[in-house]
Design an enzyme around this catalytic site. Structure first.
Site, PDB file in Angstrom:
ATOM      1  N   HIS A 104       0.846  -1.087  -0.083  1.00  0.00           N
ATOM      2  CA  HIS A 104       0.047   0.029  -0.304  1.00  0.00           C
ATOM      3  C   HIS A 104       0.665   1.245  -0.116  1.00  0.00           C
ATOM      4  CE1 HIS A 104      -3.478  -2.320   1.813  1.00  0.00           C
ATOM      5  NE2 HIS A 104      -3.389  -2.768   0.467  1.00  0.00           N
ATOM      6  N   GLY A 173      -1.934  -9.380  12.484  1.00  0.00           N
ATOM      7  CA  GLY A 173      -2.364  -8.101  12.882  1.00  0.00           C
ATOM      8  C   GLY A 173      -3.086  -7.343  11.796  1.00  0.00           C
ATOM      9  N   THR A 174      -3.861  -8.180  10.839  1.00  0.00           N
ATOM     10  CA  THR A 174      -4.490  -7.592   9.946  1.00  0.00           C
ATOM     11  C   THR A 174      -6.078  -7.997  10.101  1.00  0.00           C
ATOM     12  OG1 THR A 174      -5.042  -7.241   7.384  1.00  0.00           O
ATOM     13  CG2 THR A 174      -4.100  -9.273   8.136  1.00  0.00           C
TER      14      THR A 174
END
Ligand code: APR
Length: 228
Positions: A104, A173-174
């Site tokens: 990203h 952690g997503t």
């Protein structure tokens, strides 16, 4: 063993950087369509840059936490390794990770909307909002992927190729709700990889994980390394 790691905002939570969803997530306070879309930037580049300037000020103060550091350590243990991150904060690289793909983009990189040049700008706060290109004085944008935009081609292809042939994918952690990044664990599983998830909460990825470590990233990474 060929091991891939996919991280999201949760890995930086213990560094004091707010996540996007969940109880104190950024999207609880701000509307993504007003700040993280090409249309929002077109409509009000000053407002969008004020928001990024605020996020940059938080990230600048943040330090890599044990989760980042243990992922950098994991890279040393395996020759065939790739870290794929959705995060734009650059903390993985600060923790020593070398083989990193940023799906990203990166909040410290700017892209000129006029001449197309990309470069790093670490000014906090920004001297001028919206900032202008140092080469052509054109309007700069953050070099990050906004909703509705496609991922950078090279990074995405690198991630796809590696995940399609890894023996293990560690997901840390997503929330697993933003595509196409969220499709990577399903692809890895389909290709026979072992899926390990580190997240204090349940996510759509939990259902396909062989091992679920219901802990925060730093403790979860410690537990994972002990399992190896
Ligand atoms: N350790 C591990 N995981 C954590 C921690 C922690 N200390 N704290 C929170 N989490 C988990 C939450 O349970 C949640 O599942 O991290 C996840 C954060 O999810 P999101 O906030 O949705 O972040 P992310 O999955 O990275 O979002 C993906 O969405 O807004 C866009 O482009 C943005 O890259 C981002 C993408």
């Amino acid at each position: 063993m060929k091991i891939a790691v996919l991280t999201g905002a949760g890995i930086s939570a213990e560094s004091g950087i707010p996540t996007f969803r969940g109880p104190s997530g950024i999207w609880k306070t701000f509307k993504p369509e007003e700040l993280a879309t090409p249309q929002a930037f077109e409509r009000d580049p000053k407002l969008v840059w004020e928001w990024y300037d605020w996020r940059r000020s938080i990230i600048k103060k943040a330090k890599p936490n044990k989760g980042h550091i243990l992922i950098a350590h994991l890279e040393q243990l395996f020759e065939d390794f790739l870290l794929i991150t959705q995060n734009v904060d650059g903390l993985h690289q600060k923790a020593g990770s070398k083989k990193v793909v940023e799906l990203h983009g990166n909040i410290w990189r700017v892209l000129c909307t006029a001449c197309g040049k990309k470069y790093y700008n670490y000014q906090v706060p920004l001297e001028e909002i919206p900032p202008r290109c140092k080469y052509c004085n054109g309007l700069l944008r953050p070099d990050v992927v906004w909703f509705g935009e496609s991922l950078p081609k090279k990074e995405w292809e690198t991630a796809l190729e590696f995940v399609s042939s890894c023996s293990m994918l560690l997901v840390v952690g997503t929330s697993g709700v933003v595509y196409p990044a969220a499709s990577l664990p399903f692809l890895a599983k389909q290709k026979g990889a072992k899926i390990v998830e580190i997240n204090p909460e349940d996510t759509p990825i939990s259902q396909i994980a062989h091992i679920r470590i219901r802990k925060k990233a730093s403790e979860g990474m410690e537990e994972f390394l002990k399992m190896l």
